[in-house]
Scaffold this active site. Structure first.
Site, PDB file in Angstrom:
ATOM      1  CB  THR A  21     -17.128  16.636 -38.784  1.00  8.91           C
ATOM      2  OG1 THR A  21     -17.152  17.558 -39.392  1.00  8.91           O
ATOM      3  CG2 THR A  21     -16.534  17.256 -36.927  1.00  8.91           C
ATOM      4  CD1 TRP A  22     -18.794  12.861 -45.294  1.00  8.08           C
ATOM      5  CD2 TRP A  22     -16.988  12.492 -46.457  1.00  8.08           C
ATOM      6  NE1 TRP A  22     -18.652  12.366 -46.483  1.00  8.08           N
ATOM      7  CE2 TRP A  22     -17.706  12.233 -47.195  1.00  8.08           C
ATOM      8  CE3 TRP A  22     -15.468  11.922 -46.172  1.00  8.08           C
ATOM      9  CZ2 TRP A  22     -17.916  11.479 -48.514  1.00  8.08           C
ATOM     10  CZ3 TRP A  22     -15.071  11.294 -47.390  1.00  8.08           C
ATOM     11  CH2 TRP A  22     -15.983  11.832 -48.134  1.00  8.08           C
ATOM     12  CG  ASP A  50     -12.376  19.985 -42.184  1.00  5.23           C
ATOM     13  OD1 ASP A  50     -11.555  20.922 -42.794  1.00  5.23           O
ATOM     14  OD2 ASP A  50     -12.875  18.976 -42.604  1.00  5.23           O
ATOM     15  CE1 TYR A  55     -17.956  16.715 -45.620  1.00  2.00           C
ATOM     16  CE2 TYR A  55     -16.854  17.268 -43.088  1.00  2.00           C
ATOM     17  CZ  TYR A  55     -16.419  16.788 -44.773  1.00  2.00           C
ATOM     18  OH  TYR A  55     -15.437  17.015 -45.140  1.00  2.00           O
ATOM     19  CE1 TYR A 193     -10.652  13.529 -49.020  1.00  2.00           C
ATOM     20  CE2 TYR A 193      -9.492  15.229 -49.804  1.00  2.00           C
ATOM     21  CZ  TYR A 193     -10.672  14.454 -50.003  1.00  2.00           C
ATOM     22  OH  TYR A 193     -10.324  13.638 -51.546  1.00  2.00           O
ATOM     23  CG  LEU A 202      -5.997   2.401 -49.554  1.00  2.00           C
ATOM     24  CD1 LEU A 202      -5.226   1.619 -49.501  1.00  2.00           C
ATOM     25  CD2 LEU A 202      -6.811   2.983 -49.952  1.00  2.00           C
ATOM     26  NE  ARG A 204     -10.864  -5.561 -45.316  1.00  2.00           N
ATOM     27  CZ  ARG A 204     -12.086  -5.155 -45.697  1.00  2.00           C
ATOM     28  NH1 ARG A 204     -12.444  -4.161 -45.018  1.00  2.00           N
ATOM     29  NH2 ARG A 204     -12.060  -5.776 -47.239  1.00  2.00           N
TER      30      ARG A 204
END
Length: 284
Positions: A21-22, A50, A55, A193, A202, A204
């Site tokens: 949920t970041w 999580d 956050y 995570y 990265l 892509r």
């Protein structure tokens, strides 16, 4: 539904794909969409959610609390405490504030978000008191490397740590050299995570890779679903992808049913080899 599972030391069986949920909860215009996505994820078997007090400085926890208000008993709820709040004088207050935002009386798992200046022994003592008080069911850590974990388990009740949540994906395999084998020997699963890598060059590069695309096509899945299936292939990794749309949630859940062959894994090993020696722990 997610078919693959991970087992904690106390016997708790969890789906190998949960929900991160970041950055969820940051934009009011997306609130309804994000709540619907989380609820659908639970319905599809991704019952581990999580979050963290960091956050959105509590906004994520508030949104999760609203999303699971009437389905709390179906959810394995995880939150994390800031390092500077992980001492005896603050951890209980931080936990209470998280519980209030999440509209629940307990956390299924509470993690130290990363190591700060508070001694690990003091954090362990605070965690154990929260367990005794019924505020949390179990505790773990996040972003700790092997030396930190070795120090942790040498301390009184440090062996009660049930997970370590770290960055892990096909483009970041450093934990496979030392940390993951060390945890495997002790029955401490990895929580991964950013299992799809953060957006940018990265991610892509991973998705556009020829081997990734060919294997995904073979299984009739999207490249990012292959990345998730790869991440959980060992049976002791629980991946936490974020999804803010229902379509993405369905795709994440479907990745939990993919069975990669030894040939698939070998091809990905060639395309993205793990380091030949220990490297510093990746953290974002």
């Amino acid at each position: 539904m997610v078919k693959h599972t991970v087992i904690l030391a106390d016997g708790t069986v969890l789906p190998a794909i949960g929900q991160g949920t970041w950055y969820i909860g940051d934009e009011p215009s997306k609130r309804k969409q994000e709540i619907a996505a989380l609820r659908l994820g639970v319905e599809l078997g991704m019952t581990v959610i999580d979050t963290a007090e960091m956050y959105g400085e509590g906004l994520s926890e508030e949104l999760v609390g609203e999303a699971i208000a009437d389905i709390r008993e179906q959810v394995f709820l995880v939150s994390k405490v800031y390092p500077h709040n992980a001492g005896q004088d603050r951890i209980a207050r931080s936990c209470e504030q998280s519980l209030k935002r999440l509209k629940t009386d307990r956390l299924d798992l509470y993690l130290l978000h990363w190591r700060g200046n508070i001694p690990l022994g003091e954090t362990i003592e605070g965690m154990e008191r929260l367990v005794e008080a019924g505020k949390i069911v179990r505790w773990g850590v996040s972003n700790l490397d092997t030396a930190d974990m070795e120090e942790l388990v040498r301390l009184a009740k440090g062996s009660h740590c049930v997970v370590n949540q770290v960055l892990y994906h096909l483009g970041s395999r450093g934990i496979e050299v030392e940390l993951q084998p060390w945890q495997r020997e002790r029955g401490i699963p990895i929580m991964a995570y950013s299992p799809l890598a953060q957006a940018g060059t990265l991610r892509r590069g991973l998705i556009a890779n020829r081997a990734v695309q060919q294997i995904a096509e073979k299984h009739r899945i999207q490249p990012f679903q292959l990345l998730l299936a790869w991440c959980i292939r060992s049976g002791d990794v629980l991946a936490l992808p974020k999804a803010s749309t229902e379509e993405h949630v369905r795709q994440n859940a479907a990745a939990g049913e993919v069975e990669l062959t030894e040939e698939d894994v070998n091809h990905l090993d060639v395309a993205f080899p793990r380091p030949s020696r220990k490297v510093p722990l990746d953290i974002i």
